[in-house]
Design a protein around this motif. Sequence first.
Motif, PDB file in Angstrom:
ATOM      1  N   ASP A  71       7.622 -50.199  45.469  1.00 39.45           N
ATOM      2  CA  ASP A  71       7.457 -48.804  44.827  1.00 39.45           C
ATOM      3  C   ASP A  71       6.772 -48.967  43.385  1.00 39.45           C
ATOM      4  O   ASP A  71       6.344 -48.176  42.830  1.00 39.45           O
ATOM      5  N   GLY A  72       7.097 -50.363  42.760  1.00 45.00           N
ATOM      6  CA  GLY A  72       6.966 -50.541  41.441  1.00 45.00           C
ATOM      7  C   GLY A  72       7.802 -50.120  40.385  1.00 45.00           C
ATOM      8  O   GLY A  72       7.600 -50.290  39.300  1.00 45.00           O
ATOM      9  N   VAL A  73       8.917 -49.475  40.990  1.00 43.46           N
ATOM     10  CA  VAL A  73      10.047 -49.167  40.101  1.00 43.46           C
ATOM     11  C   VAL A  73      11.331 -49.260  40.892  1.00 43.46           C
ATOM     12  O   VAL A  73      11.071 -48.779  41.982  1.00 43.46           O
ATOM     13  N   VAL A  74      12.452 -49.450  40.155  1.00 46.12           N
ATOM     14  CA  VAL A  74      13.614 -49.328  40.732  1.00 46.12           C
ATOM     15  C   VAL A  74      14.702 -48.856  39.523  1.00 46.12           C
ATOM     16  O   VAL A  74      14.484 -49.381  38.631  1.00 46.12           O
ATOM     17  N   GLN A 129      -0.483 -46.667  32.095  1.00 52.32           N
ATOM     18  CA  GLN A 129       0.223 -48.027  32.809  1.00 52.32           C
ATOM     19  C   GLN A 129       0.096 -48.813  31.638  1.00 52.32           C
ATOM     20  O   GLN A 129      -0.729 -48.752  30.502  1.00 52.32           O
ATOM     21  N   ASP A 130       1.199 -49.766  31.603  1.00 54.72           N
ATOM     22  CA  ASP A 130       1.379 -50.570  30.279  1.00 54.72           C
ATOM     23  C   ASP A 130       0.299 -51.761  30.151  1.00 54.72           C
ATOM     24  O   ASP A 130       0.063 -51.977  28.896  1.00 54.72           O
ATOM     25  N   PHE A 184       7.363 -41.691  37.665  1.00 56.70           N
ATOM     26  CA  PHE A 184       6.258 -42.626  38.359  1.00 56.70           C
ATOM     27  C   PHE A 184       5.491 -42.239  39.551  1.00 56.70           C
ATOM     28  O   PHE A 184       5.702 -41.398  40.207  1.00 56.70           O
ATOM     29  N   VAL A 185       4.252 -42.735  39.679  1.00 57.09           N
ATOM     30  CA  VAL A 185       3.426 -42.775  40.905  1.00 57.09           C
ATOM     31  C   VAL A 185       3.936 -43.806  41.644  1.00 57.09           C
ATOM     32  O   VAL A 185       3.602 -45.022  41.441  1.00 57.09           O
ATOM     33  N   ARG A 186       4.661 -43.498  42.539  1.00 56.26           N
ATOM     34  CA  ARG A 186       5.230 -44.694  43.486  1.00 56.26           C
ATOM     35  C   ARG A 186       4.271 -45.566  44.306  1.00 56.26           C
ATOM     36  O   ARG A 186       3.186 -44.883  44.844  1.00 56.26           O
ATOM     37  N   GLY A 187       4.127 -46.817  44.094  1.00 53.56           N
ATOM     38  CA  GLY A 187       3.283 -47.724  44.684  1.00 53.56           C
ATOM     39  C   GLY A 187       1.943 -47.915  43.822  1.00 53.56           C
ATOM     40  O   GLY A 187       1.204 -48.563  44.229  1.00 53.56           O
ATOM     41  N   TRP A 197       1.897 -52.354  35.854  1.00 54.84           N
ATOM     42  CA  TRP A 197       0.950 -51.878  36.398  1.00 54.84           C
ATOM     43  C   TRP A 197       1.293 -50.519  36.979  1.00 54.84           C
ATOM     44  O   TRP A 197       0.209 -49.570  37.599  1.00 54.84           O
ATOM     45  N   THR A 198       2.447 -50.123  37.077  1.00 59.00           N
ATOM     46  CA  THR A 198       2.965 -49.077  37.557  1.00 59.00           C
ATOM     47  C   THR A 198       2.440 -47.472  36.554  1.00 59.00           C
ATOM     48  O   THR A 198       2.990 -47.542  35.390  1.00 59.00           O
ATOM     49  N   LEU A 199       1.789 -46.575  37.271  1.00 59.23           N
ATOM     50  CA  LEU A 199       1.675 -45.554  36.332  1.00 59.23           C
ATOM     51  C   LEU A 199       2.873 -44.612  35.926  1.00 59.23           C
ATOM     52  O   LEU A 199       3.581 -44.222  37.199  1.00 59.23           O
ATOM     53  N   HIS A 200       2.989 -44.242  34.959  1.00 60.08           N
ATOM     54  CA  HIS A 200       4.254 -43.446  34.447  1.00 60.08           C
ATOM     55  C   HIS A 200       4.045 -42.592  33.248  1.00 60.08           C
ATOM     56  O   HIS A 200       2.924 -42.856  32.558  1.00 60.08           O
ATOM     57  N   GLY A 201       4.846 -41.837  33.112  1.00 56.05           N
ATOM     58  CA  GLY A 201       4.874 -40.723  31.876  1.00 56.05           C
ATOM     59  C   GLY A 201       6.318 -39.867  31.868  1.00 56.05           C
ATOM     60  O   GLY A 201       6.996 -40.318  32.668  1.00 56.05           O
ATOM     61  N   ALA A 202       6.324 -39.164  31.051  1.00 57.38           N
ATOM     62  CA  ALA A 202       7.348 -38.405  30.831  1.00 57.38           C
ATOM     63  C   ALA A 202       7.137 -37.198  30.277  1.00 57.38           C
ATOM     64  O   ALA A 202       6.190 -37.001  29.666  1.00 57.38           O
ATOM     65  N   GLN A 203       7.667 -36.056  30.681  1.00 56.54           N
ATOM     66  CA  GLN A 203       7.921 -34.660  30.232  1.00 56.54           C
ATOM     67  C   GLN A 203       8.399 -34.499  28.705  1.00 56.54           C
ATOM     68  O   GLN A 203       8.972 -35.528  28.387  1.00 56.54           O
TER      69      GLN A 203
END
Length: 278
Positions: A17-20, A120-121, A151-154, A213-219
């Motif tokens: 998933d790119g995140v756990v 992504q970072d 996160f956008v999984r994968g 490499w995982t796309l992520h953000g926060a409200q």
Amino acid sequence: MTERQLTSAEIDQYQQDGVVCVRNAVDTKWIQQLTEFGQHQLDHPSQLCNDNDSDKDSQQGRMFTDRYLWRTNELIYRYAKESGCARLAAQAMQSKSSRFYFDHLLIKKANTSAPTPWHQDVPYWPFRGRQIASIWLALTPVTVKGSALEFVRGSHNDRVFYLPEAFGTSGANAGWTGKGEGVPCPDIEADRDSFDVIGFDLEPGDALIFSAWTLHGAQGNLSSDQDRFALSTRWLGDDAIWDPRPGTDPSVNADEVRVQPGEHPTDNAIFPEFYRMG
């Protein structure tokens, strides 16, 4: 507390998933100390802070970050070295070692509508490699609506390099983002149903380990009474190479390091190795 080890299922989830989400990732002794330190930084920010302080009296609308604090603060240095995060990062990345890159204090006060943009970072950082990760530790209870990460999984496996987005303009070295290589990040908020978006509600001591490499953000933090305090540490695995290309964070630059572009960052003064498999 026995130091946390990742299970095989957690490692598989990170790889897939790119995140756990790792519950009770660190000993509880760190939480109060780090939270108190976060409040201290709000009142005494460093030159590398980024502070969107829209209401100095009520603190509402305040999105604050500070980083590279390990260089001068013993608590942050000890946390990076002794908390077990180095080992957790190596286990998730399936790396024999992990080197510390930097710490990142991330605070959103209650009633702060500003989101953390999707990104992504890895495009921000002067490194390349697949084994680069962050450990985002919750210091306060946080829900997705209270600005926990999504996160956008994968997406770490898409191997797309997105153009860094500017997060703000305050603090030293402001304005370096948006000048590097990459394609624009998709407008995920405008079409969330087209993306496999996942998020996690966290308690203090829970952590998110995710690939650079995982796309992520926060409200924004829509809570009326709960501030969001988090501390993220950044980790370099076996295949990370020094790559100080234009448009990356200049906080660590070529004049400081004793490695050449394309080399693994074996510079213990700047990128200390805090874990190596025995």
